[in-house]
Design a protein around this motif. Sequence first.
Motif, PDB file in Angstrom:
ATOM      1  N   TYR A  27      11.514   3.873   4.411  1.00 40.46           N
ATOM      2  CA  TYR A  27      10.336   4.609   4.850  1.00 40.46           C
ATOM      3  C   TYR A  27      10.639   6.089   5.135  1.00 40.46           C
ATOM      4  O   TYR A  27      10.519   6.559   6.268  1.00 40.46           O
ATOM      5  CB  TYR A  27       9.740   3.964   6.100  1.00 40.46           C
ATOM      6  N   SER A  29      10.254   9.853   5.806  1.00 36.97           N
ATOM      7  CA  SER A  29       9.155  10.658   6.338  1.00 36.97           C
ATOM      8  C   SER A  29       9.051  11.949   5.548  1.00 36.97           C
ATOM      9  O   SER A  29       9.905  12.267   4.716  1.00 36.97           O
ATOM     10  CB  SER A  29       9.407  10.974   7.808  1.00 36.97           C
ATOM     11  N   GLU A  60       2.235   4.501  -0.442  1.00 40.41           N
ATOM     12  CA  GLU A  60       1.457   4.261   0.769  1.00 40.41           C
ATOM     13  C   GLU A  60       2.216   4.805   1.975  1.00 40.41           C
ATOM     14  O   GLU A  60       3.446   4.958   1.929  1.00 40.41           O
ATOM     15  CB  GLU A  60       1.193   2.763   0.965  1.00 40.41           C
ATOM     16  N   TYR A  61       1.481   5.100   3.039  1.00 33.72           N
ATOM     17  CA  TYR A  61       2.101   5.609   4.268  1.00 33.72           C
ATOM     18  C   TYR A  61       2.030   4.533   5.343  1.00 33.72           C
ATOM     19  O   TYR A  61       0.955   3.993   5.622  1.00 33.72           O
ATOM     20  CB  TYR A  61       1.409   6.883   4.753  1.00 33.72           C
ATOM     21  N   ARG A  63       2.167   3.761   9.099  1.00 31.80           N
ATOM     22  CA  ARG A  63       2.050   4.473  10.374  1.00 31.80           C
ATOM     23  C   ARG A  63       3.055   3.983  11.415  1.00 31.80           C
ATOM     24  O   ARG A  63       3.476   4.745  12.283  1.00 31.80           O
ATOM     25  CB  ARG A  63       0.612   4.328  10.908  1.00 31.80           C
ATOM     26  N   LYS A  66       6.251   5.408  10.189  1.00 27.53           N
ATOM     27  CA  LYS A  66       6.072   6.844  10.010  1.00 27.53           C
ATOM     28  C   LYS A  66       6.776   7.367   8.755  1.00 27.53           C
ATOM     29  O   LYS A  66       7.498   8.365   8.779  1.00 27.53           O
ATOM     30  CB  LYS A  66       6.566   7.602  11.240  1.00 27.53           C
ATOM     31  N   TYR A  68       6.953   6.732   4.031  1.00 22.65           N
ATOM     32  CA  TYR A  68       6.319   6.281   2.796  1.00 22.65           C
ATOM     33  C   TYR A  68       7.041   5.067   2.203  1.00 22.65           C
ATOM     34  O   TYR A  68       8.243   4.846   2.421  1.00 22.65           O
ATOM     35  CB  TYR A  68       6.313   7.406   1.769  1.00 22.65           C
TER      36      TYR A  68
END
Length: 326
Positions: A27, A29, A60-61, A63, A66, A68
Amino acid sequence: MSQKTKENHTKPLRFFKIEQAIQELSYPSVERLMDELEVSRRTILRDIDELKLYYNAPIEYDRFHKGYYYSDNTYFVKNMMLTESEVFAVTGILPLMERYNNTPLKKTIEKVYDTLSQMLPNQVEVQSSFANDVEFIADPIPAISEEVFNDVFKATKLHKIMKFDYRSISATDWKPHELYPYKIYNQKGDWYILGYSPKYEKFATFTLARMKNIELGEDFKPDTDYKKKIHIDPNFGIWNNENKPQKIELNFDKSVNTYILERTWHKNQKCKQNPDGSVYLSFETNQMQETLYWVLHFGAAVTVLNPPELKEMYKEEIKKMAGKIK
């Protein structure tokens, strides 16, 4: 090297690095991607938008984390390498697109041409014989602003509700509209957007050249059965109506027989030459008004045989035209 040329060279590399980071890092950022690529936040966000819009990247992001991620782990940006002969083949075709010079596609075509040319060795210069030997004469095409063109494509691609002002063919002013865009059509050089119109409570078609002040709103979930609710005939007209297709039967004079016989006017047509040299043509369509406009341009060289509705429309239009002669 100019800043623009440098950007054209470095952008593909950034795309691949962003893809690699999303695949290999957990993920990442925006800040992490900025450090990895040594570019600004604005550049990263713009690159991600372009990957989603033009390369169908399922980015997609998350949350919670935090950062992608790919919603489809099998996705990757394909690094397309063209051989020299392939580049020559494509660049030889590009001049055929000159008929789109008065549309926003012109800049895109020029960009593609320049990009393909840069793929060749430095000692090779791309020159197309088309430029000097062939000239294309296109029908008059209405101009479309680049902003409208890009906004419509973006709204359709990302499934976003559109609000815009529209001027219909017989109107003298602009009216506000809202549309859930589904599909873009290019018919004989004109660009159209087909989507669901809350105002008309059905799927409707709008011409891009008659749109302005586009605003993109919230996302919407497309109707998976929308094709069952669309009644168009791309061969003769893309105006949605619920009229059932009717069999059109026409007879063309001998004076235009070769012209009619050598063309495919409709995918379901039946065309044959009669013993006297005239030509019989039939096909089925629900686009009666567009068929009328097409028939009229043959003047006295065509006779409408069927259906009765088209015969009556043809007679009435001829009367109106005759009434304008003084």
